[in-house]
Motif scaffolding. Structure first.
Motif, PDB file in Angstrom:
ATOM      1  N   ILE A  83      28.828  40.319  21.018  1.00  0.00           N
ATOM      2  CA  ILE A  83      29.572  39.751  22.136  1.00  0.00           C
ATOM      3  C   ILE A  83      31.045  40.121  22.101  1.00  0.00           C
ATOM      4  N   LEU A  84      31.625  40.200  20.918  1.00  0.00           N
ATOM      5  CA  LEU A  84      33.074  40.362  20.803  1.00  0.00           C
ATOM      6  C   LEU A  84      33.524  41.775  20.446  1.00  0.00           C
ATOM      7  N   ALA A  85      32.620  42.659  20.064  1.00  0.00           N
ATOM      8  CA  ALA A  85      33.023  44.001  19.624  1.00  0.00           C
ATOM      9  C   ALA A  85      33.579  44.818  20.787  1.00  0.00           C
ATOM     10  N   PRO A  86      34.590  45.663  20.535  1.00  0.00           N
ATOM     11  CA  PRO A  86      35.119  46.540  21.592  1.00  0.00           C
ATOM     12  C   PRO A  86      34.152  47.663  21.901  1.00  0.00           C
ATOM     13  N   ARG A  87      34.425  48.357  22.985  1.00  0.00           N
ATOM     14  CA  ARG A  87      33.606  49.508  23.345  1.00  0.00           C
ATOM     15  C   ARG A  87      33.682  50.567  22.250  1.00  0.00           C
ATOM     16  N   ARG A  88      32.544  51.209  21.977  1.00  0.00           N
ATOM     17  CA  ARG A  88      32.527  52.311  21.024  1.00  0.00           C
ATOM     18  C   ARG A  88      33.054  53.580  21.696  1.00  0.00           C
ATOM     19  N   THR A  89      33.432  54.547  20.889  1.00  0.00           N
ATOM     20  CA  THR A  89      33.928  55.818  21.412  1.00  0.00           C
ATOM     21  C   THR A  89      32.756  56.765  21.607  1.00  0.00           C
ATOM     22  N   ASN A  90      32.396  56.966  22.873  1.00  0.00           N
ATOM     23  CA  ASN A  90      31.354  57.937  23.232  1.00  0.00           C
ATOM     24  C   ASN A  90      30.105  57.844  22.372  1.00  0.00           C
ATOM     25  N   HIS A  95      45.054  30.902  26.035  1.00  0.00           N
ATOM     26  CA  HIS A  95      44.363  29.767  25.421  1.00  0.00           C
ATOM     27  C   HIS A  95      43.156  30.272  24.644  1.00  0.00           C
ATOM     28  N   GLU A  96      42.850  29.602  23.521  1.00  0.00           N
ATOM     29  CA  GLU A  96      41.766  30.060  22.655  1.00  0.00           C
ATOM     30  C   GLU A  96      40.408  30.052  23.351  1.00  0.00           C
ATOM     31  N   PHE A  97      40.265  29.271  24.421  1.00  0.00           N
ATOM     32  CA  PHE A  97      39.007  29.260  25.161  1.00  0.00           C
ATOM     33  C   PHE A  97      38.663  30.654  25.682  1.00  0.00           C
ATOM     34  N   PHE A  98      39.683  31.481  25.932  1.00  0.00           N
ATOM     35  CA  PHE A  98      39.473  32.793  26.546  1.00  0.00           C
ATOM     36  C   PHE A  98      39.505  33.928  25.518  1.00  0.00           C
ATOM     37  N   THR A  99      39.160  33.600  24.277  1.00  0.00           N
ATOM     38  CA  THR A  99      39.039  34.624  23.244  1.00  0.00           C
ATOM     39  C   THR A  99      37.935  35.612  23.617  1.00  0.00           C
ATOM     40  N   GLY A 100      38.208  36.896  23.380  1.00  0.00           N
ATOM     41  CA  GLY A 100      37.189  37.915  23.637  1.00  0.00           C
ATOM     42  C   GLY A 100      37.163  38.425  25.054  1.00  0.00           C
ATOM     43  N   GLN A 101      38.326  38.551  25.682  1.00  0.00           N
ATOM     44  CA  GLN A 101      38.382  39.010  27.075  1.00  0.00           C
ATOM     45  C   GLN A 101      37.946  40.476  27.184  1.00  0.00           C
ATOM     46  N   ILE A 102      37.083  40.745  28.179  1.00  0.00           N
ATOM     47  CA  ILE A 102      36.579  42.097  28.414  1.00  0.00           C
ATOM     48  C   ILE A 102      36.945  42.520  29.834  1.00  0.00           C
ATOM     49  N   PRO A 103      37.906  43.413  30.012  1.00  0.00           N
ATOM     50  CA  PRO A 103      38.175  43.929  31.360  1.00  0.00           C
ATOM     51  C   PRO A 103      37.010  44.799  31.833  1.00  0.00           C
ATOM     52  N   VAL A 104      36.585  44.600  33.053  1.00  0.00           N
ATOM     53  CA  VAL A 104      35.497  45.405  33.613  1.00  0.00           C
ATOM     54  C   VAL A 104      35.990  46.828  33.846  1.00  0.00           C
ATOM     55  N   ASP A 105      35.146  47.774  33.514  1.00  0.00           N
ATOM     56  CA  ASP A 105      35.450  49.193  33.718  1.00  0.00           C
ATOM     57  C   ASP A 105      34.840  49.624  35.054  1.00  0.00           C
ATOM     58  N   TYR A 106      35.675  50.086  35.986  1.00  0.00           N
ATOM     59  CA  TYR A 106      35.197  50.508  37.305  1.00  0.00           C
ATOM     60  C   TYR A 106      35.015  52.023  37.310  1.00  0.00           C
ATOM     61  N   VAL A 107      33.803  52.465  37.616  1.00  0.00           N
ATOM     62  CA  VAL A 107      33.444  53.871  37.435  1.00  0.00           C
ATOM     63  C   VAL A 107      32.791  54.438  38.683  1.00  0.00           C
ATOM     64  N   GLU A 108      32.910  55.743  38.844  1.00  0.00           N
ATOM     65  CA  GLU A 108      32.303  56.430  39.982  1.00  0.00           C
ATOM     66  C   GLU A 108      30.790  56.521  39.843  1.00  0.00           C
ATOM     67  N   GLU A 155      38.273  43.384  42.681  1.00  0.00           N
ATOM     68  CA  GLU A 155      38.122  42.118  41.974  1.00  0.00           C
ATOM     69  C   GLU A 155      39.010  42.024  40.736  1.00  0.00           C
ATOM     70  N   GLN A 156      39.395  43.158  40.141  1.00  0.00           N
ATOM     71  CA  GLN A 156      40.226  43.170  38.926  1.00  0.00           C
ATOM     72  C   GLN A 156      39.658  42.191  37.889  1.00  0.00           C
ATOM     73  N   GLU A 157      38.385  42.353  37.606  1.00  0.00           N
ATOM     74  CA  GLU A 157      37.643  41.338  36.856  1.00  0.00           C
ATOM     75  C   GLU A 157      37.841  41.430  35.354  1.00  0.00           C
ATOM     76  N   VAL A 158      37.916  40.250  34.738  1.00  0.00           N
ATOM     77  CA  VAL A 158      37.929  40.087  33.293  1.00  0.00           C
ATOM     78  C   VAL A 158      36.818  39.107  32.939  1.00  0.00           C
ATOM     79  N   ARG A 159      36.080  39.392  31.853  1.00  0.00           N
ATOM     80  CA  ARG A 159      34.925  38.572  31.514  1.00  0.00           C
ATOM     81  C   ARG A 159      35.061  37.927  30.131  1.00  0.00           C
ATOM     82  N   ILE A 160      34.503  36.732  30.042  1.00  0.00           N
ATOM     83  CA  ILE A 160      34.328  36.039  28.779  1.00  0.00           C
ATOM     84  C   ILE A 160      32.823  35.875  28.591  1.00  0.00           C
TER      85      ILE A 160
END
Length: 298
Positions: free
Chosen positions: A58-65, A128-141, A171-176
């Motif tokens: 749930i919390l890991a960042p995106r991997r590189t390719n 705030h600690e409630f929003f730990t692990g924010q994931i910005p949505v990646d918008y792709v073609e 939407e400029q979405e961020v997800r928890i």
């Protein structure tokens, strides 16, 4: 006021629940976009019907390719709809997602998610600690492609699946994301039949609430009464005089200073109170030229 804010566009019923300390963590299959967390899964032809159990981080960042070099369709490889939907089915049973926006005043988000300007926007302190692990949505073609082997080698960071078409970019979405086992299961089902899970959101995470241009007066009064003894700010949106946008008329400042602000647009909130503000509110309603033009129901 906190500088780093995240915003949620909601109807009044949802606003009440969140101010009461409960916020829904939604399964991806319950979202309005059927492509949510549903990448193209590339497999060998002999794997096309393979049922695979995956583990997710749930919390890991995106991997590189991850295995990007082998995701092209060619002889011996196909895109497996079965595998993609199997992954989504597992996610629906395991995770809930809170969708927020970086945009505080989007006319499209107001229309789509805030009951056509009759709801509100809740602005949260993103630190705030409630929003730990924010994931910005990646918008792709193009819809992301993943080789099935990249799902077998190690737990899949869910951040990699948070990609949407560029058509959703406004939407400029961020997800928890949270594990459903850590949320509360209610007795309710949503309109698509998904069980409703919630998390407890602390009041101190809420910075301000903006009510919509078309929020009915009775509901404006209700939300004002809910917030007047808190430190949460309250504004009322109004169509700006110039351009396509809204100005925010302040009712309550966020923080310890709670003296309300009275304007022709907000006077109805105070007219029946036993306070100094009632007299000013009555004068505005009786005499100000805009009073007859705002907060109309027809």
């Amino acid at each position: 006021m906190a500088e780093n804010l995240l915003h949620k566009y909601v109807n009044i019923a949802t606003l009440r629940r969140i101010l009461g300390g409960s916020i829904r963590m939604t399964q991806p299959g319950a979202f309005n976009d059927p492509f949510e967390l549903l990448p193209e899964i590339i497999v060998r032809t002999d794997q096309a019907d393979e049922q695979v159990s995956f583990s997710f981080d749930i919390l890991a960042p995106r991997r590189t390719n991850p295995l990007e070099a082998v995701v092209q369709l060619n002889d011996g490889h196909v895109a497996s709809d079965i595998t993609s939907r199997h992954i989504l089915d597992q996610l629906n049973q395991q995770v809930g997602i809170l969708c927020l926006s970086k945009s505080p005043n989007s006319i499209l988000l107001w229309s789509h998610y805030a009951d056509q300007y009759q709801g509100g926007v809740i602005s949260f302190d993103a630190n705030h600690e409630f929003f730990t692990g924010q994931i910005p949505v990646d918008y792709v073609e193009e819809r992301p492609k993943k080789h099935i082997d990249s799902y077998k080698s190690e737990p899949v960071p869910l951040a990699e699946l948070c990609a949407k078409s560029v058509e959703w970019q406004y939407e400029q979405e961020v997800r928890i994301i949270r594990a459903l086992r850590d949320c509360k299961k209610t007795e309710h089902l949503d309109q698509r039949g998904f069980p409703v899970f919630t998390a407890d959101v602390p009041q101190e995470a809420v910075v301000t609430v903006a009510l919509g241009e078309r929020t009915p007066v009775a509901e404006q009064k209700e939300i004002y009464q809910l917030l007047r003894e808190t430190k949460i700010g309250l504004t009322l949106s109004a169509v700006d005089n110039v351009g396509y946008g809204f100005r925010q008329e302040i009712i309550l400042y966020p923080g310890d200073f709670r003296n309300p602000t009275v304007s022709p647009r907000t006077a109805h909130l105070f007219v029946d109170s036993n306070s100094f503000y009632a007299e000013a509110a009555r004068w505005m309603i009786d005499n100000h030229p805009t009073s007859a033009l705002v907060n109309k129901t027809v």
